[in-house]
Design an enzyme around this catalytic site. Structure first.
Site, PDB file in Angstrom:
ATOM      1  CD  GLU A 151      25.817  46.819   7.293  1.00 31.50           C
ATOM      2  OE1 GLU A 151      24.740  47.206   7.278  1.00 31.50           O
ATOM      3  OE2 GLU A 151      26.365  45.869   6.405  1.00 31.50           O
ATOM      4  N   GLY A 256      10.421  35.087  -5.445  1.00 30.86           N
ATOM      5  CA  GLY A 256      10.684  35.997  -6.226  1.00 30.86           C
ATOM      6  C   GLY A 256      12.047  35.508  -7.115  1.00 30.86           C
ATOM      7  CB  CYS A 263      24.897  42.199   2.440  1.00 32.63           C
ATOM      8  SG  CYS A 263      25.095  44.023   3.143  1.00 32.63           S
TER       9      CYS A 263
END
Length: 442
Positions: A151, A256, A263
């Site tokens: 996925e 960031g 994941c």
């Protein structure tokens, strides 16, 4: 097609619901009875925009159902997806595939007629080979094909990713399995969803390679941000300048506090371990993992510096707890590490997140949770923006200035232009803003 999804977690639920929305008949199976009962009532255990509506509409239409009876569901199915968790194994960082193997054993005992068994879980290279061995050992008469189908769903945008994919990777070389998987994904042909068939081991590695590359890209721009602060440059402009290059692209070039989520942390670690075991070490990914781990605590030091070098007995207000917007997922969220580091230095923490506070209460101690940004900012000596939720993009700085003890904004996502914030009397600290610290170069 009759599809069974084993595992009603994030991947299994989203995938199953989307398959049902395309017109397939789908049963989602999970061994947690309370979760199945909640799903039957329409109570969704995760926050994902649009998911609640799709569960309801497809359940009402009779295409989607939920059960704990794996044997009956598998016996009914044409295709069985394994979408169980593969967390990092304690002690060595390898992916724990024990749930995948247990699902394979149960499938072997329940399969009836030709069945395509698909690993949707993120698994190490060679897992499908072992799944096939387990099934054939458990039930030598089983007529099955084992397929890899990783996925590529982003939390917060998973439904759109499933329905409008960049690619659909399918690992199989068996003609019967190719025909079945083509039919499973046929509805996506209208959206030009490209089906890419390859060997199973190649498919398994594609998933890890993709996540490792994106994690490395994030880490790269974060290191460039650090350099910008030293040299008086602007990381957002650097990212834009290199992002125009089509060979690089502008995605995942937002500096960031480091990556988190379900994941990237576990998949990069699993790839490092897999490569080490294969005597083919991946130094770039090893370094990426180390840099990202260190970066989160470095963000706490940035907050401490903004507060004059000490946060002891000072109230610090934290905006955003989840690892990214539009999810309630707190796994490896930078905010958790930052808060812990600030508490280690004596800070008093107040926090707010639109979806993550229920989960955060179980993970954090001695934190005051508020109902909105302004409630937690009262009396604070710094406001730290960690997760870029939409509702944080238009804060009322006049109101904040009036309620905060010291008007400090530490913007760890570069949501605001420094000049705008300073215009309201705030001291602004961003990421990679070396050319605009307090209005002039260092």
């Amino acid at each position: 097609m009759r599809i069974v999804m084993i595992g009603a977690g994030y991947v299994g639920l989203v995938s199953g619901v989307c398959f049902a929305d395309f017109g397939h008949d789908v049963i989602c199976v999970d061994n947690v009875a309370e979760k199945i009962e909640a799903l039957r009532r329409g109570d969704i255990p995760i926050f994902e925009p649009g998911l609640h509506e799709l569960v309801k509409s497809n359940s009402d239409a009779g295409r989607l159902s939920f059960t704990t009876d794996l044997q009956k569901a598998v016996g009914w199915a044409d295709v069985v997806f394994i979408a169980v968790g593969t967390p990092s194994r304690r002690g060595d960082g390898h992916a724990d595939v024990s749930y995948v193997y247990e699902a394979a054993r149960q499938i072997a005992r329940a399969a009836s007629g030709y069945t395509v068994v698909v690993t949707k879980s993120t698994v190490p290279v060679g897992t499908c080979d072992e799944v096939e061995r387990i099934i054939r050992e458990t039930n030598p008469d089983a007529d099955i094909s084992v397929v890899s189908n990783p996925e590529f769903l982003r939390e917060g945008a998973a439904i759109g990713d499933f329905k409008r994919p960049d690619r659909i990777v399918v690992g199989t070389e068996e003609p019967r399995a190719i025909a079945v998987m083509t039919e499973v994904y046929r509805p996506l042909h209208l959206n030009q969803g490209p089906l890419f068939f390859c060997e199973r081991r190649t498919s398994e590695l594609i998933k890890y390679a993709a996540n490792a590359f994106l994690a490395m890209k994030i880490t790269f721009i974060n290191e460039i941000a650090d350099l910008c602060e030293r040299l008086g440059a602007d990381v957002q402009k650097v990212a834009r300048g290199i992002g125009y290059d089509k060979r690089i692209g502008d995605k995942f070039l937002h500096a960031g506090p480091g990556y988190g989520g379900s994941c990237f942390p576990k998949d990069t670690l699993a790839l490092v371990k897999t490569a080490s075991d294969a005597d083919s070490p991946m130094r770039l990914i090893e370094t990426t993992v180390a840099i990202n781990d260190n970066r989160k605590r470095a963000m706490a030091r940035k907050v401490i510096a903004a507060c004059g070098g000490s946060v002891r007995h000072k109230k610090i207000a934290v905006l955003g707890l989840t690892f990214k917007p539009n999810t309630d997922d707190l796994r490896d969220a930078p905010a958790l590490t930052i808060i812990q580091a600030l508490q280690d230095h004596g800070a008093e923490i107040a926090a707010y997140d639109p979806e993550g506070m229920a989960g955060a209460r179980a993970l954090l101690s001695d934190v005051e949770f508020g109902e909105d940004p302004y409630a937690i900012a009262a009396g604070a000596e710094a406001l730290v923006l960690v997760t870029e939720w939409d509702e944080f993009r238009a804060l009322d700085f006049r109101r904040l200035h009036a309620t905060m003890k010291v008007p400090n904004l530490v913007d760890l996502r570069n949501v605001y232009p420094p000049q705008e914030v300073r215009r309201h009397g705030f001291h602004y600290v961003g990421i990679g803003k070396g050319g605009d610290r307090d209005g002039h170069r260092d």
